[in-house]
Design a protein around this motif. Structure first.
Motif, PDB file in Angstrom:
ATOM      1  N   ALA A   1      -4.103   7.837  -2.066  1.00  0.00           N
ATOM      2  CA  ALA A   1      -3.967   7.164  -0.772  1.00  0.00           C
ATOM      3  C   ALA A   1      -4.292   5.685  -0.892  1.00  0.00           C
ATOM      4  O   ALA A   1      -3.625   4.841  -0.269  1.00  0.00           O
ATOM      5  N   LEU A   2      -5.292   5.356  -1.696  1.00  0.00           N
ATOM      6  CA  LEU A   2      -5.692   3.955  -1.854  1.00  0.00           C
ATOM      7  C   LEU A   2      -4.578   3.106  -2.461  1.00  0.00           C
ATOM      8  O   LEU A   2      -4.471   1.921  -2.157  1.00  0.00           O
ATOM      9  N   VAL A   3      -3.768   3.723  -3.339  1.00  0.00           N
ATOM     10  CA  VAL A   3      -2.707   2.947  -3.996  1.00  0.00           C
ATOM     11  C   VAL A   3      -1.342   3.213  -3.369  1.00  0.00           C
ATOM     12  O   VAL A   3      -0.313   2.792  -3.894  1.00  0.00           O
ATOM     13  N   GLY A   4      -1.337   3.915  -2.239  1.00  0.00           N
ATOM     14  CA  GLY A   4      -0.082   4.124  -1.527  1.00  0.00           C
ATOM     15  C   GLY A   4       0.825   5.180  -2.107  1.00  0.00           C
ATOM     16  O   GLY A   4       2.034   5.190  -1.842  1.00  0.00           O
ATOM     17  N   ASP A   5       0.269   6.128  -2.882  1.00  0.00           N
ATOM     18  CA  ASP A   5       1.067   7.183  -3.492  1.00  0.00           C
ATOM     19  C   ASP A   5       1.039   8.409  -2.576  1.00  0.00           C
ATOM     20  O   ASP A   5       0.196   9.296  -2.711  1.00  0.00           O
ATOM     21  N   ARG A   6       1.958   8.474  -1.609  1.00  0.00           N
ATOM     22  CA  ARG A   6       1.985   9.569  -0.644  1.00  0.00           C
ATOM     23  C   ARG A   6       2.251  10.909  -1.337  1.00  0.00           C
ATOM     24  O   ARG A   6       1.606  11.918  -1.038  1.00  0.00           O
ATOM     25  N   GLU A   7       3.204  10.926  -2.254  1.00  0.00           N
ATOM     26  CA  GLU A   7       3.557  12.180  -2.928  1.00  0.00           C
ATOM     27  C   GLU A   7       2.363  12.743  -3.689  1.00  0.00           C
ATOM     28  O   GLU A   7       2.065  13.946  -3.626  1.00  0.00           O
TER      29      GLU A   7
END
Length: 654
Positions: A561-567
């Motif tokens: 979540a912190l790095v924007g990796d939704r998958e």
């Protein structure tokens, strides 16, 4: 938008874009970029160079729908959301392959890797670490791919995969030996002999040494065998089956042992392979498939030790069928035979069976204490790691289970007293660790540290094949308190133990989960993701233990979540939910809620995230896990603050 290489008139603007592409979430602080690209300059000069490089990079990239493709957000430089990077594609494909364990899924990331990371920047210091990480993972992926093919009997495809390992590292002797074995299994013995000759020449010219004794023995086996010699094929296929069991692939092991049985002519050898095949079926919880192999092996056991091993497997088969009274009786008989006629592995296997039967019947606690009382005057020797590690794994159900966690501290103290009366040093180390774990979960830091330190002191003299868990718990405690250098030391000590332990699937799962947590506490999400990937690789090599790796999923989801990796965040949330559903545990349900909250953060759904973090905090509080309850509360408060800021800006939905 593709950018042709000719667009870059200078290397530094291109390096800036590559750095951002490799960074977690495609974002870096300006200071990080300056340190990577101009380490020799002071901050003022490096800042001036960064501004020039940024201007040039933006000019080369142009704009998309009127927006610049390198965005400034405070002190951060970012690539836009939705940026596609082939390295990220590689990691996603590897994760899919390792979850599926299907050879065809492995071929895709192997081909995506091609010539490695940024071959045009071979001598750039900033590219060295990510390049090496990718290379090592690719080698692991090729190994896993070749092992799957070998276990399925696709020997020529497996050989082509191992040829890639040899080409990548010509001095890697184990890869040459593997290729020799594959050639021999496929009936290509002349090629196996030539491979050995190449290896011998390489080692002599480059290192001035001969192949290892085991490689020489393998060559002599191959060199003396004829194409029609069934014994040679049997030995090699049995070895393949053993390797598949070790890597947690029992289905592949069954196929390999089946190949060995097809060529076996010696009754005692056939009985041993039948026994191994039955064990592989039981690993898959298929007792009906195991039964015929046990029946075949019963009449072929050459001695009491082998008979005891079959009795132990009969105990496993009985518990798989729910007949726990018979399972206990057989396990006790197997233990007696192992003590009288077996070896250390036989004794450990019988003890594991007894411990598991007690666990599923709900009397693990008195069962373990009775075993410890029986250790008076008995030297566990090399059995210590298996005896203690297996019970450490089962003890996690006590620490995290509803109705169990509340009095673990009292039980640990009772067990310690019994172990001291029996003068059983490994059992004392076990009890000190369990006591320290219970105190750690209740945030009683000083007492927990003293107990865990004592556990380490008692385990240490037992040698390299000791137990890693107390060192990992000390690393966790140090990370909680911000003592990050100490955490790194404890993790390194645990890694040394995990490298040689016979319980690798437990040790590596715990190690990488703890390393991920320590990295998250240091605000280094990229290191968390590296630990997550390392866990997947270790599971493919040694097998997995969901209990020991449970912490990984809430931590991994938060890092994604912190790095924007939704998958990635949703994959961890799903894994955490699946594990929580397997056992009635508020603590493991709390982990699932925490992971789901992080997935909601990745989706931008802060209302759902706050509710899930609050739910996690309440569940942790139910079992008295103070530290994790406080942590989840802090996460909920952070999300609430984000909501308030968003509402002030007028973006709250109507």
């Amino acid at each position: 938008m593709p950018v042709v290489p000719e667009s870059w008139s200078q290397r530094k603007p291109a390096a800036l874009v590559k750095l951002l592409a490799l960074a977690p979430g495609h974002r870096l602080r300006r200071e990080q970029i300056m340190e990577a690209l101009w380490p020799e300059l002071d901050q003022r000069a490096a800042g001036a160079n960064l501004r020039k490089a940024l201007h040039s990079a933006r000019r080369s990239l142009g704009t998309h729908e009127g927006n610049e493709l390198i965005v400034s957000v405070g002190d951060l430089l970012c690539l836009p959301d939705g940026t596609s990077v082939d390295v990220a594609d590689y990691w996603s494909l590897v994760a899919v392959a390792r979850r599926s364990r299907e050879p065809d899924a492995y071929q895709v990331p192997i081909e995506v890797y091609r010539d490695g990371l940024l071959p045009e920047d071979l001598y750039e210091d900033w590219a060295a670490a990510p390049r090496e990480e990718l290379r090592l993972d690719w080698l692991g992926v090729v190994e896993e791919f070749a092992a799957l093919l070998e276990a399925r009997g696709e020997l020529n495809r497996a050989a082509r995969a191992v040829q890639q390992l040899v080409a990548a590292d010509p001095l890697r002797e184990d890869a040459h030996a593997w290729l020799m074995r594959l050639y021999a299994l496929a009936g290509r013995r002349d090629e196996a002999r030539r491979q050995y000759a190449r290896l011998r020449e390489l080692l002599d010219v480059e290192l001035g040494v001969e192949p290892r004794p085991e490689t020489q023995r393998q060559f002599e086996e191959i060199n003396s065998g004829q194409t029609s010699d069934p014994k040679l094929t049997t030995d090699l296929w049995e070895r393949v089956g053993d390797l598949r069991v070790q890597s947690g692939d029992p289905a592949g092991a069954v196929k390999a042992f089946g190949q060995a049985l097809a060529d076996s002519a010696d009754p005692a050898e056939a009985g041993r392979i039948h026994r191994k095949c039955a064990s592989a079926w039981l690993m898959q919880h298929l007792p009906d498939e195991a039964e015929p192999h046990l029946a075949a092996a019963d009449g072929l056991a050459p001695d009491q030790a082998e008979h005891g091993r079959l009795v132990c497997l009969r105990a496993n088969l009985a518990w798989e069928r729910g007949d726990f009274a018979t399972a206990r009786r057989l396990a006790e008989r197997a233990h007696a035979i192992a003590r009288a006629d077996g070896d250390s592995a036989d004794v450990a296997a019988a003890l594991e069976a007894l411990a598991f039967i007690a666990h599923v019947q709900g009397d693990w606690r008195p069962g373990l204490q009775a075993q410890i009382e029986g250790l008076a005057g008995v030297a566990l020797g090399v059995r210590v790691a298996r005896f203690c590690d297996f019970n450490h794994c089962l003890s996690q159900y006590q620490l995290y289970g509803d109705g169990l966690a509340g009095d673990v501290e009292e039980y640990a103290r009772e067990t310690l007293a019994i172990a001291e009366r029996a003068d059983a040093i490994p059992a004392q180390a076990f009890a000190w660790c369990l006591l320290g774990e219970s105190l750690l979960l209740r945030a009683q830091w000083d007492e927990a540290e003293a107990c865990l330190e004592r556990s380490c002191e008692l385990y240490a003299p037992l040698g390299s094949r000791s137990v890693a868990l107390p060192w990992l718990r000390r690393a966790e405690l140090a990370a909680c308190g911000g003592a990050h250098d100490d955490a790194a030391i404890y993790l390194k000590r645990a890694a040394a133990i995990a490298t040689v332990t016979p319980m690798a699937r437990h040790a590596w799962a715990r190690l990488h989960a703890t390393a991920a947590f320590a990295a998250l506490e240091r605000d280094r999400p990229e290191e968390v993701l590296r630990a997550v990937r390392a866990t997947q690789s270790a599971a493919a090599r040694y097998g997995d233990c969901p209990t020991c790796s449970a912490l990984l999923h809430p931590v991994g989801a938060q890092a994604c979540a912190l790095v924007g990796d939704r998958e990635g965040a949703h994959a961890h949330a799903a894994a955490a939910a699946q594990f929580a559903g397997s056992f009635a545990s508020s603590a493991w349900s709390a982990m699932a809620e925490s992971a789901a909250a992080s997935a909601a953060v990745a989706d931008g759904d802060l209302y759902a995230a706050r509710e899930r973090f609050e739910s996690a905090a309440a569940l942790y509080a139910e079992v008295g896990h103070s530290f994790w309850a406080d942590r989840a509360t802090a996460q909920a408060n952070s999300v609430r603050d984000g909501l308030e800021r968003r509402n002030v800006q007028g973006t709250r939905p109507s």
